[in-house]
Write a protein that holds these residues in place. Structure first.
Motif, PDB file in Angstrom:
ATOM      1  N   THR A 179      15.672  59.678  35.362  1.00  0.00           N
ATOM      2  CA  THR A 179      15.834  61.093  35.697  1.00  0.00           C
ATOM      3  C   THR A 179      14.947  61.449  36.877  1.00  0.00           C
ATOM      4  N   ILE A 180      15.559  62.025  37.926  1.00  0.00           N
ATOM      5  CA  ILE A 180      14.850  62.400  39.141  1.00  0.00           C
ATOM      6  C   ILE A 180      14.934  63.907  39.298  1.00  0.00           C
ATOM      7  N   GLY A 181      13.782  64.566  39.408  1.00  0.00           N
ATOM      8  CA  GLY A 181      13.742  66.019  39.491  1.00  0.00           C
ATOM      9  C   GLY A 181      14.216  66.561  40.824  1.00  0.00           C
ATOM     10  N   ALA A 182      14.536  67.846  40.839  1.00  0.00           N
ATOM     11  CA  ALA A 182      15.092  68.511  42.011  1.00  0.00           C
ATOM     12  C   ALA A 182      14.179  68.352  43.231  1.00  0.00           C
ATOM     13  N   ARG A 183      14.833  68.197  44.380  1.00  0.00           N
ATOM     14  CA  ARG A 183      14.198  68.162  45.706  1.00  0.00           C
ATOM     15  C   ARG A 183      13.298  66.952  45.933  1.00  0.00           C
ATOM     16  N   THR A 184      13.334  65.995  45.056  1.00  0.00           N
ATOM     17  CA  THR A 184      12.554  64.770  45.261  1.00  0.00           C
ATOM     18  C   THR A 184      13.210  63.919  46.345  1.00  0.00           C
ATOM     19  N   LEU A 185      12.379  63.308  47.181  1.00  0.00           N
ATOM     20  CA  LEU A 185      12.827  62.468  48.288  1.00  0.00           C
ATOM     21  C   LEU A 185      12.474  61.015  47.996  1.00  0.00           C
ATOM     22  N   ILE A 186      13.452  60.126  48.161  1.00  0.00           N
ATOM     23  CA  ILE A 186      13.262  58.710  47.849  1.00  0.00           C
ATOM     24  C   ILE A 186      13.550  57.888  49.094  1.00  0.00           C
ATOM     25  N   GLY A 187      12.573  57.072  49.509  1.00  0.00           N
ATOM     26  CA  GLY A 187      12.698  56.275  50.715  1.00  0.00           C
ATOM     27  C   GLY A 187      13.640  55.098  50.540  1.00  0.00           C
ATOM     28  N   PRO A 188      13.856  54.338  51.617  1.00  0.00           N
ATOM     29  CA  PRO A 188      14.786  53.208  51.555  1.00  0.00           C
ATOM     30  C   PRO A 188      14.257  52.063  50.711  1.00  0.00           C
ATOM     31  N   SER A 189      15.187  51.307  50.157  1.00  0.00           N
ATOM     32  CA  SER A 189      14.895  50.061  49.433  1.00  0.00           C
ATOM     33  C   SER A 189      13.999  50.267  48.226  1.00  0.00           C
ATOM     34  N   CYS A 190      14.161  51.391  47.537  1.00  0.00           N
ATOM     35  CA  CYS A 190      13.393  51.631  46.316  1.00  0.00           C
ATOM     36  C   CYS A 190      14.158  51.089  45.104  1.00  0.00           C
ATOM     37  N   SER A 191      13.390  50.661  44.100  1.00  0.00           N
ATOM     38  CA  SER A 191      13.969  50.052  42.900  1.00  0.00           C
ATOM     39  C   SER A 191      13.434  50.747  41.654  1.00  0.00           C
ATOM     40  N   PHE A 192      14.342  51.057  40.756  1.00  0.00           N
ATOM     41  CA  PHE A 192      13.999  51.740  39.509  1.00  0.00           C
ATOM     42  C   PHE A 192      14.480  50.864  38.358  1.00  0.00           C
ATOM     43  N   VAL A 246      11.061  58.788  34.314  1.00  0.00           N
ATOM     44  CA  VAL A 246      11.171  60.219  34.624  1.00  0.00           C
ATOM     45  C   VAL A 246      10.324  60.516  35.850  1.00  0.00           C
ATOM     46  N   ILE A 247      10.950  61.075  36.880  1.00  0.00           N
ATOM     47  CA  ILE A 247      10.242  61.489  38.092  1.00  0.00           C
ATOM     48  C   ILE A 247      10.426  62.997  38.235  1.00  0.00           C
ATOM     49  N   GLY A 248       9.334  63.717  38.390  1.00  0.00           N
ATOM     50  CA  GLY A 248       9.379  65.172  38.407  1.00  0.00           C
ATOM     51  C   GLY A 248       9.954  65.752  39.681  1.00  0.00           C
ATOM     52  N   GLU A 249       9.986  67.066  39.722  1.00  0.00           N
ATOM     53  CA  GLU A 249      10.489  67.767  40.905  1.00  0.00           C
ATOM     54  C   GLU A 249       9.521  67.633  42.080  1.00  0.00           C
TER      55      GLU A 249
END
Length: 233
Positions: A142-155, A180-183
């Motif tokens: 779960t990724i919170g609103a307005r979160t920015l994720i860079g290239p080549s990320c792994s979850f 869980v990643i917050g807003e």
């Protein structure tokens, strides 16, 4: 999340008769799905779960093959197929510009990407995911609103027992722990997040970091394993 010890995992598996063989009956498959969703050891290579992953692989393939200049409507529709979102699309607007505006709150996900199931990926409003992301969404990510994720990320919300005899390749059990990643977070490029991690709202993860434990809100973390560098004032 700290990995379980070899002895603890082996003892748990040995004491659990369900792990003696791969499930096959409808009742066993239902129990396997329940165990998956509850974070217990389960089997990933059952026909139903293999079928779910194949469906997702096909949906990802179609998304990844989309032309780079595709309208937002087309990309959103392809993304909804990955995450198995059956909410109806809004009617086409009168102009291309007005139609684009209909999707301004939808997550913006760059291609290509890879996911296991898709339907366990939950992105809030205005989330941006750069190219080459990997989602091992065994259980919800779960990724919170307005979160920015860079290239080549792994979850990675899925993991394996440490004891090799228990792990047993594709014939052995696995487990899942939610991520869980917050807003309003910023996840730098080439970051890896392991099962069970929660990142608090407004925090930043430096590029190349491996996040192995929870991150409080409003801090900068970096490194392998990631550690708090400073608080964000």
């Amino acid at each position: 999340m700290a990995a379980p010890s070899n002895s603890a995992t082996a003892a748990t598996a040995a004491a659990d008769p369900f792990l003696a063989k791969i499930p096959s009956t409808p009742e066993e498959l239902a129990e396997n799905k329940r165990r998956l969703e509850s974070g217990e050891l389960y089997f990933a290579f059952t026909p139903d779960l293999v079928a779910d992953r194949r469906r997702c692989a096909q949906a990802c393939h179609l998304f990844n093959q989309a032309p780079r200049d595709s309208p937002r409507r087309d990309l959103v529709e392809l993304w909804k197929k990955i995450v198995r979102d059956e909410t109806p699309m809004p009617p086409q607007a009168a102009t291309p510009e007005e139609d684009e505006a209909l999707f301004e709150d939808q997550p913006w996900v760059e291609l290509p990407l890879r996911a296991d199931y898709g339907f366990n990926i939950v992105l809030g409003k205005g989330v941006y995911v750069n190219a080459n992301s990997t989602w091992i969404d065994t259980v919800p990510i779960t990724i919170g609103a307005r979160t920015l994720i860079g290239p080549s990320c792994s979850f990675y919300s899925g993991g394996h027992p440490l004891d090799g005899k228990v792990r047993n390749g594709i014939k052995g059990p696995e487990f899942g722990k939610p991520i869980v990643i917050g807003e309003d977070c910023w996840i730098g490029g080439n970051v890896t997040i392991i099962p069970g991690v929660t990142i608090g709202a407004g925090s930043t993860v430096g590029g190349g970091s491996v996040v192995t434990k929870d991150v409080p809100p409003g801090v900068v973390v970096a490194g392998n394993p990631a550690r708090v560098i400073r608080k964000i004032e």
